[in-house]
Design a protein around this motif. Structure first.
Motif, PDB file in Angstrom:
ATOM      1  N   GLY A  34       3.846   6.256  -5.838  1.00 44.96           N
ATOM      2  CA  GLY A  34       3.522   5.859  -7.199  1.00 44.96           C
ATOM      3  C   GLY A  34       4.734   5.302  -7.913  1.00 44.96           C
ATOM      4  O   GLY A  34       5.506   4.539  -7.348  1.00 44.96           O
ATOM      5  N   GLY A  35       4.898   5.721  -9.184  1.00 42.73           N
ATOM      6  CA  GLY A  35       5.997   5.204  -9.993  1.00 42.73           C
ATOM      7  C   GLY A  35       7.354   5.522  -9.397  1.00 42.73           C
ATOM      8  O   GLY A  35       8.274   4.704  -9.430  1.00 42.73           O
ATOM      9  N   VAL A  60      -4.323   1.670  -5.175  1.00 41.24           N
ATOM     10  CA  VAL A  60      -3.733   1.078  -6.373  1.00 41.24           C
ATOM     11  C   VAL A  60      -4.815   0.982  -7.450  1.00 41.24           C
ATOM     12  O   VAL A  60      -5.920   0.486  -7.191  1.00 41.24           O
ATOM     13  CB  VAL A  60      -3.164  -0.330  -6.081  1.00 41.24           C
ATOM     14  N   ASP A  61      -4.480   1.483  -8.648  1.00 44.11           N
ATOM     15  CA  ASP A  61      -5.404   1.464  -9.782  1.00 44.11           C
ATOM     16  C   ASP A  61      -4.766   0.607 -10.884  1.00 44.11           C
ATOM     17  O   ASP A  61      -3.536   0.491 -10.957  1.00 44.11           O
ATOM     18  CB  ASP A  61      -5.600   2.905 -10.280  1.00 44.11           C
ATOM     19  N   VAL A  62      -5.625   0.048 -11.725  1.00 46.85           N
ATOM     20  CA  VAL A  62      -5.086  -0.812 -12.796  1.00 46.85           C
ATOM     21  C   VAL A  62      -4.124  -0.041 -13.694  1.00 46.85           C
ATOM     22  O   VAL A  62      -3.163  -0.618 -14.230  1.00 46.85           O
ATOM     23  CB  VAL A  62      -6.243  -1.452 -13.607  1.00 46.85           C
ATOM     24  N   THR A  63      -4.327   1.286 -13.813  1.00 45.24           N
ATOM     25  CA  THR A  63      -3.431   2.094 -14.654  1.00 45.24           C
ATOM     26  C   THR A  63      -2.066   2.329 -13.995  1.00 45.24           C
ATOM     27  O   THR A  63      -1.168   2.892 -14.622  1.00 45.24           O
ATOM     28  CB  THR A  63      -4.048   3.475 -14.961  1.00 45.24           C
ATOM     29  N   HIS A  66       1.569  -0.762 -14.667  1.00 48.70           N
ATOM     30  CA  HIS A  66       2.634  -0.840 -15.678  1.00 48.70           C
ATOM     31  C   HIS A  66       3.954  -0.263 -15.188  1.00 48.70           C
ATOM     32  O   HIS A  66       4.994  -0.488 -15.804  1.00 48.70           O
ATOM     33  CB  HIS A  66       2.197  -0.129 -16.968  1.00 48.70           C
ATOM     34  N   ARG A  67       3.930   0.523 -14.117  1.00 48.28           N
ATOM     35  CA  ARG A  67       5.202   1.133 -13.689  1.00 48.28           C
ATOM     36  C   ARG A  67       5.397   1.167 -12.183  1.00 48.28           C
ATOM     37  O   ARG A  67       6.475   1.526 -11.713  1.00 48.28           O
ATOM     38  CB  ARG A  67       5.335   2.554 -14.240  1.00 48.28           C
ATOM     39  N   GLN A  68       4.367   0.852 -11.411  1.00 52.24           N
ATOM     40  CA  GLN A  68       4.480   0.964  -9.953  1.00 52.24           C
ATOM     41  C   GLN A  68       4.589  -0.431  -9.345  1.00 52.24           C
ATOM     42  O   GLN A  68       4.065  -1.389  -9.886  1.00 52.24           O
ATOM     43  CB  GLN A  68       3.270   1.723  -9.398  1.00 52.24           C
ATOM     44  N   GLN A  69       5.238  -0.511  -8.207  1.00 52.53           N
ATOM     45  CA  GLN A  69       5.569  -1.829  -7.640  1.00 52.53           C
ATOM     46  C   GLN A  69       4.414  -2.428  -6.842  1.00 52.53           C
ATOM     47  O   GLN A  69       4.513  -2.661  -5.633  1.00 52.53           O
ATOM     48  CB  GLN A  69       6.840  -1.715  -6.791  1.00 52.53           C
ATOM     49  N   TYR A  70       3.301  -2.648  -7.540  1.00 52.83           N
ATOM     50  CA  TYR A  70       2.138  -3.316  -6.947  1.00 52.83           C
ATOM     51  C   TYR A  70       1.770  -4.512  -7.806  1.00 52.83           C
ATOM     52  O   TYR A  70       2.227  -4.646  -8.943  1.00 52.83           O
ATOM     53  CB  TYR A  70       0.970  -2.327  -6.833  1.00 52.83           C
ATOM     54  N   VAL A  75      -5.090  -4.207  -6.690  1.00 50.96           N
ATOM     55  CA  VAL A  75      -5.917  -3.115  -7.227  1.00 50.96           C
ATOM     56  C   VAL A  75      -7.055  -2.823  -6.244  1.00 50.96           C
ATOM     57  O   VAL A  75      -7.727  -3.747  -5.774  1.00 50.96           O
ATOM     58  CB  VAL A  75      -6.475  -3.481  -8.624  1.00 50.96           C
ATOM     59  N   GLY A  76      -7.228  -1.536  -5.914  1.00 49.97           N
ATOM     60  CA  GLY A  76      -8.266  -1.136  -4.969  1.00 49.97           C
ATOM     61  C   GLY A  76      -7.776  -0.998  -3.541  1.00 49.97           C
ATOM     62  O   GLY A  76      -8.452  -0.395  -2.702  1.00 49.97           O
TER      63      GLY A  76
END
Lengths: 233, 69
Positions: A34-35, A60-63, A66-70, A75-76
């Motif tokens: 994650g982050g 990977v989620d849209v939330t 903002h901080r994770q390297q994706y 997403v998904g």
């Protein structure tokens, strides 16, 4: 594409041949992508760590963006799939062993047992404690030269200043990064730069340990071990 | 003197010598699912909190985790 030799040569200019050789020979297990874990992995890949064991059960989620390297396009996608994709663009010669699985007391040693350094990068406090206890309890059964280094993190939520993120050596093989208290469950949110600052503390500690330096320049008084020679400081 | 995270826990007169790690923890707000405990630099296995005795001169590190990452 840039060749392996070109990339290694460039790393040697910045980090020195001896350190690059040690980093290339090292395996680091990153537990949670994650982050913390996605940022730690990218730092370690750039620094020339030879092999990463990447473990996460989540997608990977849209939330997360903002901080994770994706990327939004990921997403998904399972993080254990998406992060290797991103890492291969950055460091094409990095060896990656990815596991899309939830780490538990039952499988933890099998997953991280071969790593030189275990990096705890979960978001859940109970998972953090489970991993730390499992690795340290396993270490206690091993001779000193076979014990793993463990770098964990706690306390990086909220808008607090980045200076309060610190690295602490708890015992001979165990390091903790973070401010120790800022709990995401207190409704203070998570902000990318502060999480990244904590991830950077973890990654820098991992790099220093692999290169044979102490994770901290100064060894705390409660640890009875003379500081090793810290090169490059 | 018995220290936890560098602080003398017997300073108020409470005696913890010959008490177990579990007994000490029960006097605190620590959540046992979110901690790791080291005694004199060695991990205390979770399964042994209730049988690990504290003694004069011991130094405990209780690492407590919060959420976020």
């Amino acid at each position: 594409m840039v060749s392996r030799e070109e990339m290694l040569k460039a790393l040697v200019i910045r980090q020195g041949a001896e350190n690059v050789a040690k980093l290339q020979a090292a395996t680091v297990a990153v537990c949670g992508l994650g982050g913390l874990g996605s940022n730690v992995s990218i730092s370690l890949a750039r620094a020339g760590v030879g092999k990463l064991i990447l473990i996460d059960f989540d997608c990977v989620d849209v939330t997360n963006l903002h901080r994770q390297q994706y990327k939004a396009s990921q997403v998904g996608v399972a993080k254990a799939v998406a992060l290797p994709e991103n890492l291969r663009e950055i460091a094409p010669y990095l060896q990656i062993e990815a596991h899309e699985v939830r780490i538990s007391e039952e499988n933890v040693l099998e997953l991280v047992g071969k790593a030189d350094v275990v990096c705890e990068a979960f978001d859940n406090a109970e998972s953090k404690a489970m991993l730390v206890n499992a690795v340290l309890e396993h270490n206690a059964e091993l001779p000193a030269e076979k014990q793993q280094f463990l770098v964990a993190a706690s306390g990086m939520a909220g808008f607090g200043d980045a200076n309060s993120i610190q690295t602490r050596r708890v015992s001979k093989k165990f390091y903790m990064c973070g401010d120790g208290v800022s709990d995401v469950n207190n409704g203070i949110g998570l902000v990318a730069p502060r999480v990244m600052a904590c991830a950077a503390h973890e990654a820098q500690t991992v790099v220093r340990l692999i290169c044979g330096m102490d994770g901290l320049a100064k060894v705390p008084e409660h640890i009875e071990e003379p500081p090793r020679q810290a090169r490059g400081t | 003197m018995i220290k936890v995270n560098g602080i003398d826990i017997e300073a108020d007169g409470t005696v913890f010598a010959d008490k177990t790690v579990a007994e000490y923890l029960s006097t605190t707000n620590y959540d046992c699912k979110r901690i790791a405990v080291e005694k004199n630099g060695d991990i205390v296995p979770k399964a042994k909190y209730a049988e690990t005795l504290l003694a004069e001169g011991d130094s405990l590190e209780v690492v407590s985790f919060v959420g976020g990452g």
